[in-house]
Design a protein around this motif. Sequence first.
Motif, short mmCIF file in Angstrom:
data_model
loop_
_atom_site.label_atom_id
_atom_site.label_comp_id
_atom_site.label_asym_id
_atom_site.label_seq_id
_atom_site.Cartn_x
_atom_site.Cartn_y
_atom_site.Cartn_z
N PRO A 253 5.49 4.36 18.81
CA PRO A 253 6.15 5.08 17.72
C PRO A 253 7.45 5.68 18.24
O PRO A 253 7.76 5.59 19.44
N LEU A 254 8.21 6.32 17.38
CA LEU A 254 9.44 6.98 17.83
C LEU A 254 9.12 8.01 18.91
O LEU A 254 8.17 8.78 18.80
N ARG A 255 9.94 8.01 19.98
CA ARG A 255 9.80 9.05 21.00
C ARG A 255 11.18 9.44 21.51
O ARG A 255 12.13 8.66 21.50
N ASN A 256 11.29 10.70 21.95
CA ASN A 256 12.56 11.25 22.36
C ASN A 256 12.89 10.82 23.79
O ASN A 256 12.10 11.02 24.70
N ILE A 257 14.07 10.22 23.98
CA ILE A 257 14.46 9.78 25.32
C ILE A 257 15.56 10.66 25.91
O ILE A 257 16.01 10.41 27.03
N ALA A 258 15.99 11.69 25.16
CA ALA A 258 16.90 12.69 25.72
C ALA A 258 16.07 13.86 26.24
O ALA A 258 14.95 14.09 25.78
N ASP A 259 16.61 14.60 27.22
CA ASP A 259 15.91 15.75 27.80
C ASP A 259 16.93 16.85 28.02
O ASP A 259 17.37 17.11 29.15
N ALA A 260 17.32 17.49 26.92
CA ALA A 260 18.39 18.49 26.98
C ALA A 260 18.01 19.66 27.89
O ALA A 260 18.87 20.25 28.55
N GLU A 261 16.73 19.99 27.95
CA GLU A 261 16.28 21.12 28.77
C GLU A 261 16.63 20.91 30.24
O GLU A 261 16.93 21.86 30.98
N ASN A 262 16.60 19.65 30.67
CA ASN A 262 16.95 19.33 32.06
C ASN A 262 18.32 18.68 32.19
O ASN A 262 18.63 18.08 33.22
N GLY A 263 19.12 18.78 31.12
CA GLY A 263 20.49 18.28 31.17
C GLY A 263 20.62 16.77 31.16
O GLY A 263 21.64 16.24 31.64
N ILE A 264 19.61 16.07 30.62
CA ILE A 264 19.65 14.61 30.58
C ILE A 264 19.93 14.15 29.15
O ILE A 264 19.17 14.47 28.23
N PHE A 265 21.02 13.40 28.98
CA PHE A 265 21.41 12.89 27.67
C PHE A 265 21.57 11.37 27.75
O PHE A 265 21.60 10.78 28.83
N VAL A 266 21.66 10.74 26.58
CA VAL A 266 21.83 9.28 26.52
C VAL A 266 23.32 8.99 26.50
O VAL A 266 24.06 9.51 25.64
N THR A 267 23.76 8.13 27.41
CA THR A 267 25.20 7.87 27.55
C THR A 267 25.63 6.49 27.07
O THR A 267 26.77 6.32 26.63
N GLU A 268 24.73 5.50 27.15
CA GLU A 268 25.12 4.14 26.79
C GLU A 268 24.05 3.48 25.94
O GLU A 268 22.86 3.79 26.06
N ILE A 269 24.49 2.57 25.09
CA ILE A 269 23.58 1.71 24.34
C ILE A 269 24.09 0.28 24.49
O ILE A 269 25.26 -0.01 24.21
N GLY A 270 23.26 -0.59 25.01
CA GLY A 270 23.66 -1.98 25.21
C GLY A 270 24.82 -2.13 26.16
O GLY A 270 25.63 -3.06 26.02
N GLY A 271 24.96 -1.20 27.14
CA GLY A 271 26.03 -1.30 28.13
C GLY A 271 27.36 -0.73 27.71
O GLY A 271 28.31 -0.74 28.50
N GLN A 272 27.49 -0.22 26.48
CA GLN A 272 28.74 0.40 26.06
C GLN A 272 28.51 1.86 25.73
O GLN A 272 27.38 2.26 25.39
N PRO A 273 29.55 2.69 25.83
CA PRO A 273 29.38 4.12 25.54
C PRO A 273 28.75 4.34 24.16
O PRO A 273 29.20 3.76 23.17
N ILE A 274 27.73 5.18 24.12
CA ILE A 274 26.99 5.34 22.88
C ILE A 274 27.86 5.97 21.79
O ILE A 274 27.68 5.70 20.61
N ASP A 275 28.86 6.76 22.20
CA ASP A 275 29.74 7.38 21.19
C ASP A 275 30.62 6.36 20.49
O ASP A 275 31.13 6.61 19.40
N ASP A 276 30.83 5.19 21.13
CA ASP A 276 31.60 4.14 20.47
C ASP A 276 30.80 3.49 19.35
O ASP A 276 31.38 2.91 18.42
N VAL A 277 29.48 3.57 19.45
CA VAL A 277 28.61 3.00 18.43
C VAL A 277 28.25 4.04 17.38
O VAL A 277 28.34 3.79 16.18
N VAL A 278 27.85 5.21 17.86
CA VAL A 278 27.48 6.32 16.97
C VAL A 278 28.20 7.57 17.47
O VAL A 278 27.77 8.18 18.46
N PRO A 279 29.30 7.95 16.85
CA PRO A 279 30.09 9.10 17.33
C PRO A 279 29.24 10.36 17.48
O PRO A 279 28.47 10.72 16.61
#
Length: 825
Positions: free
Chosen positions: A601-627
């Motif tokens: 099922p859906l699960r969270n892959i970010a961990d803001a409490e420990n300063g871990i965020f998602v940076t890329e999707i499919g090898g490209q910066p995630i902000d280029d796909v979803v600002p």
Amino acid sequence: MKQLLLLLTLIGSLFASAQNTGKIEGKITLGDGMPLSGATVYIEALDKGAVTDFDGNFTINDVAEGTHSVSISYVGFETVTQDISVTAGQTTMLNTILKESDSLLNEVIITSSKQPQKITDVPASVSVIRAQDIQQFPSFNIGELAARQKGVDFVRTGVLGTGINIRGFNSAFNSKNLQVTDDRVSMLIATGLPFGTFSTVTKDDIKRVEILLGPNGTLYGPNAHNGLVSTITKNPRTSEGTTLVFGGGNQNVITGRLRHAQVINDRLSYKVHFERTAGREFQYVDSVYVGNTAYTEERLDRDFDILRYGGAVHYKTGKQSELIGYYGHSNNTNLGVTNAGRNQIKDWTIDLAQLKFVSKNFFANAYYTWSRTDETYAINQRTQNYVSFIENGFSEEEAWDRALFEQWVPAFGIAIPRGALFRDASERFNAEAQYNNNWGNFHLTVGAQYQLDMADSKGTYLLDQDGPIEIGQTGVYGQFEYKLDSGWNFLAGIRADNHDLYGTNILPKAAITKAIDAGTFRLTYGRGMAVPSILNLSGNLFGGLVLGNGEGFTRSDGSVIDPLEVETINTFELGFKGQLADKLFIDTSVYYNMSENFISPLRNIADAENGIFVTEIGGQPIDDVVPGASASPFLLTYSNFGQVDTYGFDIGLNYYFSDAVRATLNYSYFGSAIDTDDLNNDGNLDGVVLESELPINTPANKVNLGLHYTKNKFYGAVFGRWIEDYDFFSGINVAAKTQDLDGDGVNEIVENAQVGRTWNYGPLGGFVIDANVGYTLNDNVSFGLNVTNLFDTEMREFVASPAIGRLISFELKYNLNFTKNKKNQ
């Protein structure tokens, strides 16, 4: 001269053969005199048979002189066996009346092998909701009848919402058992979810529902992963007449239905059906959290409205062939439960058009599905967005309108994309061709299927800004059975599916059955798979808070979330269906499943409490796909677990006290074992695998006990259902006991408290009693009453759903049978 002698010898032998044979002719009808077209008349010892024509007539030529055992069978009816004496050069008449099956062992089903089979001969575990069950159930929602079947995990989310799963791993977005209706896939295009209330068929047009437990998709499709639910509607030629139904109940429910079927001539018949059902869901307002501050779902509309209609034309192209055209439509406005909160479904329509050809040895099928909605929205996300505007000085009207698309961030004084609106203009095309034949004891079925999904959310909930997402699948299959006179039967099948994204997957199947006087033993093996849905791969909900995992992710700590793979399951099963005593029947099976790449099922892959965020999707910066997605403290997605084994057994007992009274007992056990050495099973990504990290979402034990009564004009049933308490995790939704998930000594899950972005009411499960009664006033009029949760027990069956209180429904039915009227004239 030699040639002439050979010719005379041949003629002589043919003449002698004709002198030693006769033929059998007759007519097969129903109890009301209606001819039964398509019934099978078969002499097993001679491997000779025939199928009845439009008028129920049949002829079997060249039958050897002597006494023969002739069987007559039709799906859903008792198989009749008669000894017939044939005299050389003469015609023996055999006229038989078939009646709907009362005995579970005499029933004939069709779903397992796409050919009529006595249920004891089927090399699979099967539960059947029969025509009589449906007719005697006075509720518009026959989904409730699934709760009475063995091996089925049944859930209820409200007045309308019912759903089933088979043998584990349930979810608010569960697409792992294939559902079909009259050879049409009954699953939503982008999400892969079962139609449920989106179905275009009405209760009065449903003949039966056959539920196959375990992977049985060889003849149906690649996604019959842990089960298959097949709904079969009525043929107008064997169900001619008009049915009018008016019903109602508490929760302001009111329903009206019409079905009309008519035979025009020997070749042409048709049917039409219509339903309108409206009411109000149970009172329940879910919590919506912004940080640790709780709000309630904003502007919740509990009123529901379902409209569905359709029709079919049946044209007999030959004695044993038929061309069928079908069109169906449904329009839904209701509340839908998802793994990210509830959706306000508004005027979501489904349209289907099908053309199907059926003959003795050949089957061809093509159909098109359209899905449309423009105003459906996620209540949870829209409420969060609305609160962000209201608390920062925006007007009520502006806050509510902008909440469909964006959320206000006061720290920056800007609005960011957080879309709550769902639009859908998805379409699907399916086609299939199949050939089957018998040669003695050998039966062969081969075929091919094609499916093209064209998902189009208009950029609202999929990564489809560049246009519809198109994915094609092609499958070919073959299955053969060999039956020996000694009672042994062997089956082998194989399916190869080629997917545009995942290449070719092979699904083998094998079974051995052995018939004895008391019943039939079966040993089966099947491999199933669940291909990630388009939503699993390309979802983009709430401005990137939920993203599909078709290409994989990289986190700021350098760790990688691999893209989704196909989930597979290998199942071994041993079962027996038969008669333990004079009036006691049993259907039991024990199974072992080995799953790989279980889709979570859906699960969270970010961990803001420990300063871990998602940076890329499919090898490209995630902000280029979803600002803005790289700064999100939450990013929910799907991933594959590793090796997981599950096991269990189901047992169903039926005892006939008399022809009028029958008792039913069903029990199911389910267990699991997770490989703690496989880091793919590390659900919270902390490097340690715990048993608690896999969301089984299935009770270990469940029991139901029923008592049925049918005599003369009265019928009734009482059913008790007990589900052992169990934990349920689906996306942001949690229903579980207090527990420490990661073994650090701190309870991450607390019962009756906030857990993450939702409120945890505790484990699901409990005990309820349902009852229904009915009375047939005369040949045309009947009345029925159904009560779900008779004693108004407090029982919550699903996450993000109300506790299901007492639900009362009644039906007044007027049925005009044309055949009876014609006989009486």
